[in-house]
Design an enzyme around this catalytic site. Structure first.
Site, PDB file in Angstrom:
ATOM      1  N   THR A 562       0.847  -1.189   0.000  1.00 14.95           N
ATOM      2  CA  THR A 562       0.000   0.000   0.000  1.00 14.95           C
ATOM      3  C   THR A 562       0.888   1.248   0.000  1.00 14.95           C
ATOM      4  O   THR A 562       2.115   1.150   0.021  1.00 14.95           O
ATOM      5  CB  THR A 562      -0.904   0.042   1.241  1.00 14.95           C
ATOM      6  OG1 THR A 562      -0.109   0.387   2.393  1.00 14.95           O
ATOM      7  CG2 THR A 562      -1.583  -1.293   1.478  1.00 14.95           C
ATOM      8  N   LYS A 586       6.900   3.421   0.922  1.00 14.44           N
ATOM      9  CA  LYS A 586       8.089   4.219   1.252  1.00 14.44           C
ATOM     10  C   LYS A 586       7.933   5.076   2.503  1.00 14.44           C
ATOM     11  O   LYS A 586       8.909   5.659   2.979  1.00 14.44           O
ATOM     12  CB  LYS A 586       8.428   5.122   0.056  1.00 14.44           C
ATOM     13  CG  LYS A 586       8.863   4.367  -1.176  1.00 14.44           C
ATOM     14  CD  LYS A 586       9.093   5.281  -2.365  1.00 14.44           C
ATOM     15  CE  LYS A 586       7.816   5.579  -3.098  1.00 14.44           C
ATOM     16  NZ  LYS A 586       7.256   4.421  -3.824  1.00 14.44           N
ATOM     17  N   GLU A 613      13.484  -3.300  -0.680  1.00 14.26           N
ATOM     18  CA  GLU A 613      14.227  -3.023  -1.915  1.00 14.26           C
ATOM     19  C   GLU A 613      13.363  -2.332  -2.954  1.00 14.26           C
ATOM     20  O   GLU A 613      13.847  -1.497  -3.724  1.00 14.26           O
ATOM     21  CB  GLU A 613      14.774  -4.336  -2.487  1.00 14.26           C
ATOM     22  CG  GLU A 613      15.760  -4.159  -3.628  1.00 14.26           C
ATOM     23  CD  GLU A 613      17.085  -3.561  -3.176  1.00 14.26           C
ATOM     24  OE1 GLU A 613      17.441  -2.483  -3.704  1.00 14.26           O
ATOM     25  OE2 GLU A 613      17.742  -4.146  -2.301  1.00 14.26           O
ATOM     26  N   ALA A 618      11.876  -0.014  -8.102  1.00 16.25           N
ATOM     27  CA  ALA A 618      11.071  -1.240  -8.226  1.00 16.25           C
ATOM     28  C   ALA A 618      11.920  -2.449  -7.871  1.00 16.25           C
ATOM     29  O   ALA A 618      12.285  -2.638  -6.715  1.00 16.25           O
ATOM     30  CB  ALA A 618      10.443  -1.347  -9.609  1.00 16.25           C
ATOM     31  N   LEU A 620      15.025  -3.100  -9.028  1.00 19.96           N
ATOM     32  CA  LEU A 620      16.465  -2.890  -9.237  1.00 19.96           C
ATOM     33  C   LEU A 620      17.218  -3.020  -7.906  1.00 19.96           C
ATOM     34  O   LEU A 620      16.716  -2.604  -6.857  1.00 19.96           O
ATOM     35  CB  LEU A 620      16.715  -1.503  -9.832  1.00 19.96           C
ATOM     36  CG  LEU A 620      16.117  -1.240 -11.218  1.00 19.96           C
ATOM     37  CD1 LEU A 620      16.443   0.181 -11.658  1.00 19.96           C
ATOM     38  CD2 LEU A 620      16.621  -2.247 -12.229  1.00 19.96           C
ATOM     39  N   GLY A 671      -0.523   1.902 -14.504  1.00 21.34           N
ATOM     40  CA  GLY A 671      -0.156   1.525 -13.148  1.00 21.34           C
ATOM     41  C   GLY A 671       1.215   1.997 -12.725  1.00 21.34           C
ATOM     42  O   GLY A 671       1.788   1.444 -11.773  1.00 21.34           O
ATOM     43  N   ASP A 685       7.102  11.547  -4.028  1.00 18.36           N
ATOM     44  CA  ASP A 685       7.734  10.241  -4.231  1.00 18.36           C
ATOM     45  C   ASP A 685       9.245  10.388  -4.356  1.00 18.36           C
ATOM     46  O   ASP A 685      10.012   9.603  -3.782  1.00 18.36           O
ATOM     47  CB  ASP A 685       7.147   9.591  -5.488  1.00 18.36           C
ATOM     48  CG  ASP A 685       7.687   8.194  -5.715  1.00 18.36           C
ATOM     49  OD1 ASP A 685       7.514   7.347  -4.828  1.00 18.36           O
ATOM     50  OD2 ASP A 685       8.296   7.962  -6.771  1.00 18.36           O
ATOM     51  N   LYS A 689      12.241   8.849  -1.845  1.00 18.64           N
ATOM     52  CA  LYS A 689      13.304   7.983  -2.358  1.00 18.64           C
ATOM     53  C   LYS A 689      14.683   8.574  -2.058  1.00 18.64           C
ATOM     54  O   LYS A 689      15.615   7.828  -1.726  1.00 18.64           O
ATOM     55  CB  LYS A 689      13.124   7.779  -3.862  1.00 18.64           C
ATOM     56  CG  LYS A 689      11.932   6.899  -4.202  1.00 18.64           C
ATOM     57  CD  LYS A 689      11.766   6.704  -5.704  1.00 18.64           C
ATOM     58  CE  LYS A 689      10.621   5.734  -6.003  1.00 18.64           C
ATOM     59  NZ  LYS A 689      10.429   5.537  -7.445  1.00 18.64           N
ATOM     60  N   GLY A 803       5.923  -0.155 -12.461  1.00 24.13           N
ATOM     61  CA  GLY A 803       5.134  -1.246 -13.034  1.00 24.13           C
ATOM     62  C   GLY A 803       4.784  -2.268 -11.973  1.00 24.13           C
ATOM     63  O   GLY A 803       5.630  -2.663 -11.164  1.00 24.13           O
TER      64      GLY A 803
END
Length: 823
Positions: A562, A586, A613, A618, A620, A671, A685, A689, A803
């Site tokens: 979520t 996050k 991770e 995503a 990576l 998405g 976002d 990050k 994705g």
């Protein structure tokens, strides 16, 4: 030494095997096939259910709630119905002439009980013997009718016991001599012997107690030095656990006498501890097989069994026990305390199932049947009355509602770490251990747990040791695209993970924003979303947290798919209790520094995996790369990145000619965005990050220290997601002009974040079209690491940064790492 070849097989058939005419016909077929191997003696129990009917008849007579004649007639009617389906008329007449006096004796016995309103143990044995006394002639007659010569043998002629009625003790020398005399001329005719029954040396009927027919068979096998003894029952053999507790319990192909004895003592219902005693000295194999599946291998019990190299073969349990605790500092160094306790219990005929003593000598645990708990406490208290008055012993009490769990296998004492793994496994599923013990035979490690914890404890130990699998149990917050893809991956990868990785990932629940479902036994991944829609129970996050903390499952893992701050807020409580967390969310790692510190402290305290991770790039390996660099002593000077898959898609789409609003709409439809795209476009976002990257590098940072160039002005901060999307075309012109201006200089726009000496920031940059940042496409993320070891030659991690499928794959990878980490 190996058994001498006698060309004799003893086969015993239990009550379920001869419950009705059809089953008796099946038994006749098995006997016909077996007698082709060797001379055959068959031991048979009462017809299935008849023993219970006889007990009910006794109760009815004692209470005068049922006339004896009525009880006897019901038994006779059932018996004669079976005979009618098995035998022609003449054979039935001969059979009834043999057994009618048994029915008459039964009626007389029940009349006496009815008159006196009591039933002595001696009378009870005489009544209970009726079931076997009438079943042997019926089976012998059925065999004759099917062309197999057979005769019935009353075991009271050959088995002698004492007068301990109900579970009489066999006089082996006398019995062995009688068995040998009776069968010294055994030929091709099948001898059908009554199980369970015997007589005293005064000729009084006695019984051998629980599993008495099995005991009859092994006594005869031992006396005749049979080639083997077959026990035909209604299961495929000795199972690795109680199937009522562990649905995936399996049949153990081979066991040693010692292993089988441990299993029998600690609750394996298919065996009684004494059953094998007559076979051990001669090394006679005992084969347990399923009457209804005669072609299955069953379980073969021999002197050596099949060595497992110290591996656990089965998990058993003894239910309804109590732990009698003797505590006190005055016991240290005082000899004879344990001996006095055990002697006092023995004097009261209280069986001790297990003992455990603290190395400090300040406590002794004695495990007894729960029915004996009060008497045991009273007896031991009286024994140590003086010590209690002097406070050398401070307390004697019982902990009730317990069970003994036992891991059984060969040479387990020589398997380093086995006991530690056992206790660690129980700890992972939140099961408290009250006492432990390891047998000197090297085949048993036992632990006492509370009765309410038996199912999760047995299930966990069976999976860990008997099946040698790791089983992880996951609960998923979220029912959107990532969660749905995760469930699809779990279904698709199940066989691979089980076969190649020995890992079983079980979904025990899921939640959307208002409801949840829960099942500790597991929910098929393909059914989770549909069942959540149809069967969901209304609950908030705190309700679900309480359920998770009270759960008793091995390797519990919570997956957060979520963007909920409420879900992120419960991570510390989960981690502190040893529940692993796998997060695509996050928010937990990007809030205030103090909360992040508390979260990490909770993880260290609970020693639970915390993996996230997918919060960067995503699937990576961004965070893994940072941790590896830092842990290995490298110094990260700077990280520059296109780190938002959403913004990368939008800017790349605009460079290819799309309008700004069109690019955002497509990203949302595919998405790639947060549930509300405004979160991505206003930089929230990116901020999160960058904070996560900085903290993984070891920096301490507050959210307001991250400087971001705004993509949206203040007029776009209000309204729901749909109204926001409707207003986006207002920005198309400005962005189109900016893209065209940049392209004229052979450059492209990208939103680039940086953590480095100049600070932590994110901004729109014009990058060379042929540079690493300039050649990105779609949702590609790119991370450039400048480190002391790689100074002047930075290395790059690049790949799709958004994705649902990509993210779900990363989440599953973290789940698997967490499962393997939770040893």
């Amino acid at each position: 030494m190996p058994a001498r070849k006698s060309n004799i097989i003893v086969s015993k058939f239990g009550g379920t095997s001869v419950a009705d005419a059809e089953r008796i016909k099946n038994v006749c077929s098995i006997i016909d096939a077996t007698r082709k191997e060797a001379r055959l003696i068959v031991v048979v129990s009462a017809l299935g259910g008849m023993t219970d009917s006889l007990l009910e008849a006794i109760r009815g007579a004692v209470t005068r709630s049922k006339e004896p004649s009525e009880a006897v007639q019901e038994l006779v009617d059932r018996y004669e119905r079976a005979a009618h389906h098995l035998l022609p008329a003449n054979d039935r007449s001969e059979l009834f002439a043999i057994v009618n006096h048994y029915w008459a004796e039964l009626g007389e016995l029940l009349d006496g009980i009815f008159l006196l309103r009591e039933c002595t143990p001696r009378t009870r044995d005489a009544v209970m013997a009726t079931g076997e006394l009438v079943s042997a002639p019926l089976l012998a007659a059925a065999l004759d009718a099917n062309g197999v010569p057979a005769s019935a043998v009353d075991a009271r002629e050959i088995i002698r016991t004492d007068d301990d009625f109900g579970e009489a003790n066999v006089d082996m020398p006398v019995t062995y001599a009688a068995v040998r005399r009776r069968f010294e001329n055994l030929g091709s005719e099948v001898m059908v012997v009554t199980g369970f029954v015997a007589t005293t040396d005064q000729g009084v009927t006695s019984t051998l107690g629980r599993s008495g027919s099995d005991y009859t068979a092994t006594i005869i096998g031992g006396a005749l030095e049979a080639d083997r003894v077959d026990i035909w029952t209604d299961v495929d053999g000795v199972l690795s656990a109680d199937p009522r507790l562990v649905p995936d319990a399996y049949t153990i192909r081979e066991l040693s006498y010692i292993e089988a004895g441990e299993l029998a003592y600690f609750g394996a219902k298919v065996l009684h501890p004494r059953t094998m005693r007559p076979l051990v000295a001669r090394g006679i194999p005992l084969h347990i097989k399923n009457t209804f599946r005669p072609d299955t291998p069953g379980t073969l019990i021999t002197r050596e069994g099949r060595p497992s190299g110290g591996r656990v073969k089965a998990i058993t349990s003894v239910r309804n026990v109590a732990v009698v605790m003797i505590e006190g500092t005055g016991m240290a160094g005082v000899p004879g305390v344990s001996a006095r306790a055990f002697t006092s219990l023995a004097n009261e005929d209280i069986n001790v199932l297990m003992i455990s003593q603290a190395s400090s000598e300040q406590s002794i645990c004695i495990v007894v049947s729960q029915d004996d708990a009060d008497l045991a406490v009273r007896t031991v208290t009286e024994t140590f009355e003086l010590e209690l008055s002097r406070q050398d012993i401070s307390r004697i009490h019982a902990i009730r509602n317990c069970s003994v769990l036992s891991a059984v296998g060969d040479r387990m004492r020589h398997q380093p770490g086995l006991a530690g793994r056992m206790f660690s496994a129980l700890g992972r599923c939140n099961v408290n251990i009250l006492a432990i013990a390891q047998g000197a035979s090297e085949t048993n490690i036992s632990a006492v747990v509370e009765e309410k914890d038996v199912r999760p404890a047995v299930t966990t130990l069976h999976t860990t040791f008997a099946r040698r699998e790791n089983r992880a149990h996951i609960f998923v917050f979220g029912a959107g695209g990532v969660a749905r893809c995760l469930f699809d991956l779990l279904r698709a990868q199940r066989e691979w993970l089980s076969t190649m990785q020995h890992l079983d990932v079980v979904v025990i629940g899921a939640a959307n924003s208002t409801e949840y479902i829960w099942s500790e036994s597991g929910i098929p991944p393909a059914e989770v979303v549909a069942r959540l829609d149809k069967e969901g129970t209304e609950a908030n996050t705190r309700d679900i947290l309480r359920t998770l903390l009270a759960s008793k499952v091995d390797r519990p893992i919570v997956v957060d798919a979520t963007a909920s701050q409420e879900v992120a807020a419960i991570y510390p409580e989960l981690l502190r209790r040893g529940i692993a967390v796998v997060a695509a969310n996050k928010k937990a790692n990007s809030g205030e520094q103090a909360r992040y510190d508390a979260l990490k402290h909770a993880q260290r305290e609970g020693r639970a995996p915390y993996l996230y991770e997918t919060t960067e790039g995503a699937a990576l390996p961004v965070l893994t790369t940072i941790r590896d660099l830092v842990d290995s002593g490298d110094e990260i000077i700077r990280v520059r990145a296109v780190l938002s898959g959403t913004l990368a898609f939008v800017f790349n789409a605009m460079s290819s000619g799309a309008r700004f609003s069109e690019a955002v709409r497509e990203a949302r439809e595919r998405g790639f965005t947060e549930p509300n795209p405004r979160e991505d476009l206003r930089g929230a976002d990116v901020r999160r990050k960058l904070i996560i990257i900085a903290r993984e590098m070891g920096l301490r940072i507050e959210p307001d220290e991250v400087k971001l160039e705004a993509i949206l002005d203040s007029t776009f901060t209000d309204g729901d997601a749909e109204s926001f999307m409707a207003r986006l075309p207002q920005l198309d012109g400005d962005w189109a002009e900016r893209v065209q201006t940049t392209a004229a200089s052979n450059k492209r726009l990208q939103y680039v974040g940086e953590v480095g000496p100049e600070g932590i920031f994110g901004r729109v940059e014009s990058v060379d079209a042929n540079s690493n940042f300039g050649i990105l496409s779609g949702t590609d993320n790119l991370f450039v690491f400048e480190t002391r070891r790689h100074e002047g030659n930075p290395f790059i991690v690049r790949g799709p940064g958004a994705g649902v499928e990509t993210t779900a794959g990363g989440v599953l990878s973290d789940v698997l790492i967490a499962a393997r980490t939770m040893r």
